[in-house]
Design a protein around this motif. Structure first.
Motif, short mmCIF file in Angstrom:
data_model
loop_
_atom_site.label_atom_id
_atom_site.label_comp_id
_atom_site.label_asym_id
_atom_site.label_seq_id
_atom_site.Cartn_x
_atom_site.Cartn_y
_atom_site.Cartn_z
N LEU A 124 0.53 -1.15 -0.32
CA LEU A 124 0.04 0.10 0.05
C LEU A 124 1.01 0.85 -0.11
N LYS A 125 2.38 1.46 0.67
CA LYS A 125 2.87 2.44 0.99
C LYS A 125 3.76 2.63 -0.42
N THR A 126 4.34 1.87 -0.96
CA THR A 126 5.04 1.95 -2.08
C THR A 126 4.54 2.00 -3.52
N SER A 127 3.39 2.14 -3.66
CA SER A 127 2.14 1.88 -4.48
C SER A 127 2.02 2.79 -5.13
N GLY A 128 1.53 3.88 -4.00
CA GLY A 128 1.32 5.35 -4.57
C GLY A 128 -0.16 5.49 -5.06
N ILE A 129 -1.52 4.45 -3.88
CA ILE A 129 -2.35 4.26 -4.45
C ILE A 129 -2.68 5.04 -3.20
N THR A 130 -4.64 5.48 -3.61
CA THR A 130 -5.10 6.60 -2.98
C THR A 130 -6.78 5.97 -3.16
N TYR A 131 -6.73 6.35 -1.73
CA TYR A 131 -8.52 5.98 -1.71
C TYR A 131 -9.70 6.93 -0.72
N ASN A 132 -8.81 8.09 -1.15
CA ASN A 132 -9.75 9.13 -0.24
C ASN A 132 -10.85 8.98 -0.47
N PRO A 133 -11.45 9.37 -0.26
CA PRO A 133 -13.08 8.99 -0.14
C PRO A 133 -13.60 10.41 -1.31
N LYS A 134 -12.99 10.98 -1.27
CA LYS A 134 -13.86 12.95 -2.01
C LYS A 134 -13.10 12.21 -3.23
N LEU A 135 -12.47 10.91 -3.51
CA LEU A 135 -11.55 11.39 -5.23
C LEU A 135 -12.60 9.63 -6.17
N LEU A 136 -12.90 9.18 -5.03
CA LEU A 136 -13.79 8.42 -5.17
C LEU A 136 -15.27 8.50 -6.36
N VAL A 137 -16.13 10.00 -5.95
CA VAL A 137 -17.06 10.04 -6.62
C VAL A 137 -17.26 10.61 -7.99
N PRO A 138 -18.24 9.86 -8.91
CA PRO A 138 -17.55 10.12 -10.19
C PRO A 138 -18.16 10.92 -10.39
N ASP A 139 -16.22 10.81 -11.48
CA ASP A 139 -16.43 12.52 -11.92
C ASP A 139 -15.62 12.57 -13.69
N MET A 140 -17.42 13.54 -14.52
CA MET A 140 -17.33 13.49 -15.77
C MET A 140 -16.13 14.27 -16.45
N LYS A 141 -15.73 14.87 -15.64
CA LYS A 141 -14.37 15.86 -16.32
C LYS A 141 -12.77 14.86 -16.07
N ILE A 142 -12.80 14.01 -15.43
CA ILE A 142 -11.64 12.83 -15.35
C ILE A 142 -12.33 12.09 -16.43
N LEU A 143 -13.44 11.38 -17.14
CA LEU A 143 -13.79 9.97 -17.84
C LEU A 143 -13.85 11.44 -18.73
N ASN A 144 -13.92 12.33 -19.78
CA ASN A 144 -13.55 12.82 -20.68
C ASN A 144 -11.98 12.84 -20.73
N ILE A 145 -11.31 12.64 -19.61
CA ILE A 145 -9.89 13.13 -20.43
C ILE A 145 -9.45 11.76 -20.43
N VAL A 146 -9.44 11.26 -19.89
CA VAL A 146 -9.38 9.24 -20.78
C VAL A 146 -10.13 9.13 -22.32
N LEU A 147 -11.54 9.89 -22.26
CA LEU A 147 -12.11 9.05 -23.19
C LEU A 147 -11.02 9.85 -24.72
N ASP A 148 -10.77 11.69 -24.18
CA ASP A 148 -10.45 12.05 -25.11
C ASP A 148 -9.12 11.67 -25.49
N TYR A 149 -8.41 11.22 -24.69
CA TYR A 149 -7.18 10.73 -24.96
C TYR A 149 -7.38 9.37 -25.78
N MET A 150 -7.94 8.47 -25.26
CA MET A 150 -8.24 6.89 -25.88
C MET A 150 -8.82 7.73 -27.33
N CYS A 151 -8.97 8.15 -27.85
CA CYS A 151 -9.93 8.12 -28.98
C CYS A 151 -9.39 9.30 -30.13
N THR A 152 -9.40 10.12 -29.42
CA THR A 152 -7.40 11.23 -30.66
C THR A 152 -6.59 10.55 -30.51
N THR A 153 -6.14 10.85 -29.45
CA THR A 153 -4.40 10.18 -29.55
C THR A 153 -4.00 9.47 -29.89
#
Length: 314
Positions: free
Chosen positions: A259-288
């Motif tokens: 857990l400590k060496t992986s850089g993972i986080t389970y911060n509850p506030k970051l677990l909320v669905p975020d369309m902005k984040i989804l669109n970043i992934v989508l745009d990169y995978m679609c265009t780049t």
């Protein structure tokens, strides 16, 4: 209808292993048959499980989930299950990014965040990705289930594999052996990047809405406890370390290190669905990357009301 959840035994899906006992305890009678977890070995198996009806919920890579939703699979995303957490592991002869030339990198699935991160890494190093198996000075990207990556790298007598990317505990045994080391962790490429998400078949939203609310509550509670445990193991809730180690099949010390060496986080506030984040992934995978169809429709894909309700109440 039983909630049948597909998942991996990894830190990316750890909150499920901790949440299930809490869910059973809080729901009471019949809860142990109300939710059934299925440990799976590959992203392809998760997809087949949904298509065949063997599972109706899963901890699934966000890119794969968006693609399947766009293709007509009636799934909805309720929450992220973590942020960051993968490692790029290399053999001892790989000392710099230029050493990747003419070799291959193992990723878990073409439609995965790990593929996107590897693509960004290679692009940053001005390395070309092989086309139709023609290597030369390029780098080949090969899809391999997590569980097979360490085995393949360990058996690579010709030194054709430059790296593989995976979450713990995959590859941990090899890291103990002379000759393997983490080159970097994935948050070095994109801090708090998304990974897996909790998705459910939309039928469950109609038939098991109350139970899904309780499950999300238990998952968030598990995330909070893991967050505290990683910040201060000595003051964390009793039993969190034991549950984590049991789910991962590791000792307590191995779990803490992973857990400590992986850089993972389970911060509850970051677990909320975020369309902005989804669109970043989508745009990169679609265009780049040109790895996902342009015009992918995410309308109705995220269902954040479960997690919003729980966070507002807490």
């Amino acid at each position: 209808m039983t909630i049948r959840i597909g998942h991996f035994i990894s830190i990316d899906h750890l909150i499920l292993g901790i949440a299930l006992p809490r869910y059973i305890q809080r729901k009471g009678s019949g809860a142990d048959t109300d939710v059934i977890p299925f440990s799976m070995r590959s992203w392809g198996q998760v997809e087949k499980g949904f298509l065949s009806g063997d599972i109706n919920a899963a901890f699934m890579d966000i890119a794969q989930a968006m693609y399947l939703s766009d293709k007509g699979l009636a799934i909805s995303m309720l929450m992220f299950t973590h942020r960051a957490g993968s490692r790029i592991i290399v053999p001892e002869q790989i000392r710099r990014l230029a050493d990747f030339k003419g070799k291959s990198v193992l990723i878990p699935h073409k439609l995965s965040i790990q593929h996107m991160l590897v693509h960004r890494l290679l692009s940053a190093g001005n390395l070309k990705i092989a086309n139709l198996g023609k290597l030369g000075e390029s780098v080949d990207i090969e899809s391999v289930p997590y569980a097979l990556m360490p085995e393949m790298a360990n058996a690579d007598l010709d030194c054709d594999i430059a790296a593989f990317i995976c979450p713990a505990p995959f590859g941990d045994v090899e890291l103990k052996k002379k000759g393997f080391r983490p080159l970097l962790i994935s948050r070095d490429l994109w801090k708090d990047h998304p990974g897996s998400v909790f998705v459910v078949h939309q039928d469950l939203l109609k038939t098991k809405g109350k139970n899904l609310g309780l499950m999300v509550n238990c998952l968030l509670d598990s995330a909070r406890q893991l967050d505290r445990y990683m910040a201060s193991p000595d003051t964390a809730e009793k039993g969190i370390e034991q549950l984590s180690a049991s789910f991962l099949g590791l000792s307590a010390s191995q779990t803490q290190k992973a857990l400590k060496t992986s850089g993972i986080t389970y911060n509850p506030k970051l677990l909320v669905p975020d369309m902005k984040i989804l669109n970043i992934v989508l745009d990169y995978m679609c265009t780049t990357m040109e790895g996902m169809p342009t015009g992918t429709d995410l309308h109705g894909f995220i269902r954040p009301e479960f997690i919003h309700t729980i966070l507002s109440e807490s």
